[in-house]
Design an enzyme around this catalytic site. Sequence first.
Site, PDB file in Angstrom:
ATOM      1  NE  ARG A  17      43.084  31.797  50.552  1.00 28.31           N
ATOM      2  CZ  ARG A  17      43.419  31.740  49.336  1.00 28.31           C
ATOM      3  NH1 ARG A  17      44.378  30.813  48.744  1.00 28.31           N
ATOM      4  NH2 ARG A  17      42.645  32.270  48.422  1.00 28.31           N
ATOM      5  CG  ASP A  21      46.254  37.500  44.342  1.00 31.09           C
ATOM      6  OD1 ASP A  21      46.450  37.193  45.464  1.00 31.09           O
ATOM      7  OD2 ASP A  21      44.940  37.104  43.609  1.00 31.09           O
ATOM      8  CB  CYS A  80      47.704  29.255  48.019  1.00 36.76           C
ATOM      9  SG  CYS A  80      48.114  29.662  46.196  1.00 36.76           S
ATOM     10  NE  ARG A 109      46.853  26.706  42.149  1.00 40.44           N
ATOM     11  CZ  ARG A 109      46.920  27.225  43.193  1.00 40.44           C
ATOM     12  NH1 ARG A 109      47.502  27.411  44.080  1.00 40.44           N
ATOM     13  NH2 ARG A 109      45.755  28.090  43.182  1.00 40.44           N
ATOM     14  CE  LYS A 125      44.823  31.909  39.663  1.00 39.66           C
ATOM     15  NZ  LYS A 125      44.145  31.745  40.854  1.00 39.66           N
ATOM     16  CG  ASN A 126      41.641  34.957  40.770  1.00 34.45           C
ATOM     17  OD1 ASN A 126      41.911  33.710  40.499  1.00 34.45           O
ATOM     18  ND2 ASN A 126      42.221  35.913  41.755  1.00 34.45           N
TER      19      ASN A 126
HETATM   20  C1  UD1 Z   1      40.334  35.408  46.083  1.00 37.33           C
HETATM   21  C2  UD1 Z   1      41.178  35.163  44.537  1.00 37.33           C
HETATM   22  C3  UD1 Z   1      42.585  35.438  45.563  1.00 37.33           C
HETATM   23  C4  UD1 Z   1      42.904  36.443  46.040  1.00 37.33           C
HETATM   24  C5  UD1 Z   1      41.923  36.742  47.473  1.00 37.33           C
HETATM   25  C6  UD1 Z   1      41.930  38.056  47.893  1.00 37.33           C
HETATM   26  C7  UD1 Z   1      40.099  33.789  43.265  1.00 37.33           C
HETATM   27  C8  UD1 Z   1      39.789  32.413  42.714  1.00 37.33           C
HETATM   28  N1  UD1 Z   1      41.056  33.829  44.243  1.00 37.33           N
HETATM   29  O1  UD1 Z   1      40.658  34.507  46.734  1.00 37.33           O
HETATM   30  O2  UD1 Z   1      43.682  35.274  44.411  1.00 37.33           O
HETATM   31  O3  UD1 Z   1      44.108  36.845  46.824  1.00 37.33           O
HETATM   32  O4  UD1 Z   1      40.538  36.610  46.650  1.00 37.33           O
HETATM   33  O5  UD1 Z   1      41.737  39.156  46.991  1.00 37.33           O
HETATM   34  O6  UD1 Z   1      39.330  34.805  43.188  1.00 37.33           O
HETATM   35  N2  UD1 Z   1      37.485  34.572  54.606  1.00 37.33           N
HETATM   36  C9  UD1 Z   1      36.749  33.889  55.636  1.00 37.33           C
HETATM   37  N3  UD1 Z   1      35.491  33.189  55.451  1.00 37.33           N
HETATM   38  C10 UD1 Z   1      35.173  32.795  54.251  1.00 37.33           C
HETATM   39  C11 UD1 Z   1      36.065  33.316  53.259  1.00 37.33           C
HETATM   40  C12 UD1 Z   1      37.183  34.400  53.224  1.00 37.33           C
HETATM   41  O7  UD1 Z   1      37.231  34.494  56.770  1.00 37.33           O
HETATM   42  O8  UD1 Z   1      34.459  32.224  54.367  1.00 37.33           O
HETATM   43  C13 UD1 Z   1      38.501  35.292  54.633  1.00 37.33           C
HETATM   44  C14 UD1 Z   1      40.011  34.817  54.127  1.00 37.33           C
HETATM   45  O9  UD1 Z   1      40.591  34.214  55.081  1.00 37.33           O
HETATM   46  C15 UD1 Z   1      40.784  35.987  53.923  1.00 37.33           C
HETATM   47  C16 UD1 Z   1      39.786  37.078  53.413  1.00 37.33           C
HETATM   48  O10 UD1 Z   1      38.485  36.584  53.866  1.00 37.33           O
HETATM   49  O11 UD1 Z   1      41.464  36.633  55.042  1.00 37.33           O
HETATM   50  C17 UD1 Z   1      39.473  37.286  51.974  1.00 37.33           C
HETATM   51  O12 UD1 Z   1      39.525  36.121  51.230  1.00 37.33           O
HETATM   52  P1  UD1 Z   1      38.589  35.683  50.032  1.00 37.33           P
HETATM   53  O13 UD1 Z   1      38.441  37.093  49.271  1.00 37.33           O
HETATM   54  O14 UD1 Z   1      37.561  34.935  50.282  1.00 37.33           O
HETATM   55  O15 UD1 Z   1      39.674  34.952  48.961  1.00 37.33           O
HETATM   56  P2  UD1 Z   1      39.454  34.005  47.980  1.00 37.33           P
HETATM   57  O16 UD1 Z   1      38.150  34.364  47.358  1.00 37.33           O
HETATM   58  O17 UD1 Z   1      39.687  32.697  48.422  1.00 37.33           O
END
Ligand code: UD1
Length: 420
Positions: A122, A307, A117, A399, A22-23
């Site tokens: 986030r 995850d 989620c 999902r 999915k990711n």
């Molecule tokens: C992706 C995955 C999700 C997985 C996560 C961590 C997808 C679609 N989803 O989510 O399944 O759990 O990686 O491996 O690929 N953060 C910030 N600012 C930002 C973006 C992120 O502070 O602009 C923080 C988040 O709050 C979190 C951390 O960075 O604490 C990691 O998040 P991130 O890797 O961005 O998660 P996703 O990409 O949303």
Amino acid sequence: MDKLIIEGGVRLDGEIRISGAKNSALPILAAGLLVDEPLIVGNLPHLHDITTMIELLGVMGVEVVIDEKLNVEINSATIKSYNAPYELVKTMRASILVLGPMLSHFGEANVSLPGGCAIGSRPVDLHIRGLEAMGADVVVEDGYIKAKTNGRLKGARVFFDTVSVTGTENILMAATLAEGETVLENAAREPEVVDLAECLIAMGAKISGHGTDTITVQGVEKLHGASYSVLPDRIETGTYLVAAAATGGRVRVKDTCPEVLEAVLVKLRETGAEVTTGDDWIELDMKGKRPKAVSVHTAPYPAFPTDMQAQFLAMNAVAEGTATVTETIFENRFMHVHEMMRMGANVSLEGNTAIVTGVEGLKGAPVMATDLRASASLVIAGLVAEGDTTIERIYHIDRGYECIEEKLQLLGAKIRRVPA
Ligand code: UD1
């Protein structure tokens, strides 16, 4: 709303096929926005999140055609609107992935602030700052991220102060069409980022360093169409392996990719399970034993994935001994703990650590799914519990897990879906 009913106590035994990741699929579908020619994507999992991304592309006027082999062909030459509306974005945080490619290709993108989620705040500040560093003009107003660029984006040095998977993917996609060189520092090394980079390279992008924390992109004026098949889902793989271990059973997962699961396989071996791997399969055999509790600590790839945290917590709940599960990526990612405690699990929470002491058995109970991976952990808890477990709000599971009840039935589980 549909429910899942699980009659626990069956030792899983059998073979299943793993679906596409999915990711990986989500950013790769979004990458279709970078070209005026068709991008054909194969090995897509049949999941709600994938449908949401396809619908999102569709409402913007992108032509999406599904062929007889279930490959999806995306053609963004027909795009009519640069707006990703709240109604769709709110249901899936990964919708933010359309921001970078749309802005880079069309010079404009308006994307609703995402939902997804409920596992902590986030934010998306890293995505926005990265695009600003490349010369984009971004404002957040009325719940929308409104981004514009005058001409092409400019190559830049983009430093991520937190490792972000979709943040890296958004900037990576944007950089492919930027003018000059972009260097992403402290980039995510997740296999899904590598998969996206490989797809972009197949589309004519010039990328190096993907899979390390420094990715370099030489922008090109144009990309071209391509055909790409997404990699197998490592989290789905890990979930079925843990389910087998927790039930003392055996499972062989096929069409998967063992090398991207190292951190998970190390922990599964620590439980006492026998784990063997081939090129594209993994077999786990617990030989009827009760697993030993194993401590895990989540961190960006190649460390233990957040995850998989909830699933290991469920296994530890019935394992021999005490273990700690520490979550360092997301705040508030322990909502499954309270549901499992209602099934008799012995867990205490101290900040971002759950201390789990395995009990001899859990008891089936009605429980509520709260997010995607938390719901998978409740399924595992239900599989090992005595009696019936009813899981509500399983749209969270749909999902991210393709045909979960069919796959578990193939392994002998007594699980059924009750439509609303
Ligand atoms: C992706 C995955 C999700 C997985 C996560 C961590 C997808 C679609 N989803 O989510 O399944 O759990 O990686 O491996 O690929 N953060 C910030 N600012 C930002 C973006 C992120 O502070 O602009 C923080 C988040 O709050 C979190 C951390 O960075 O604490 C990691 O998040 P991130 O890797 O961005 O998660 P996703 O990409 O949303």
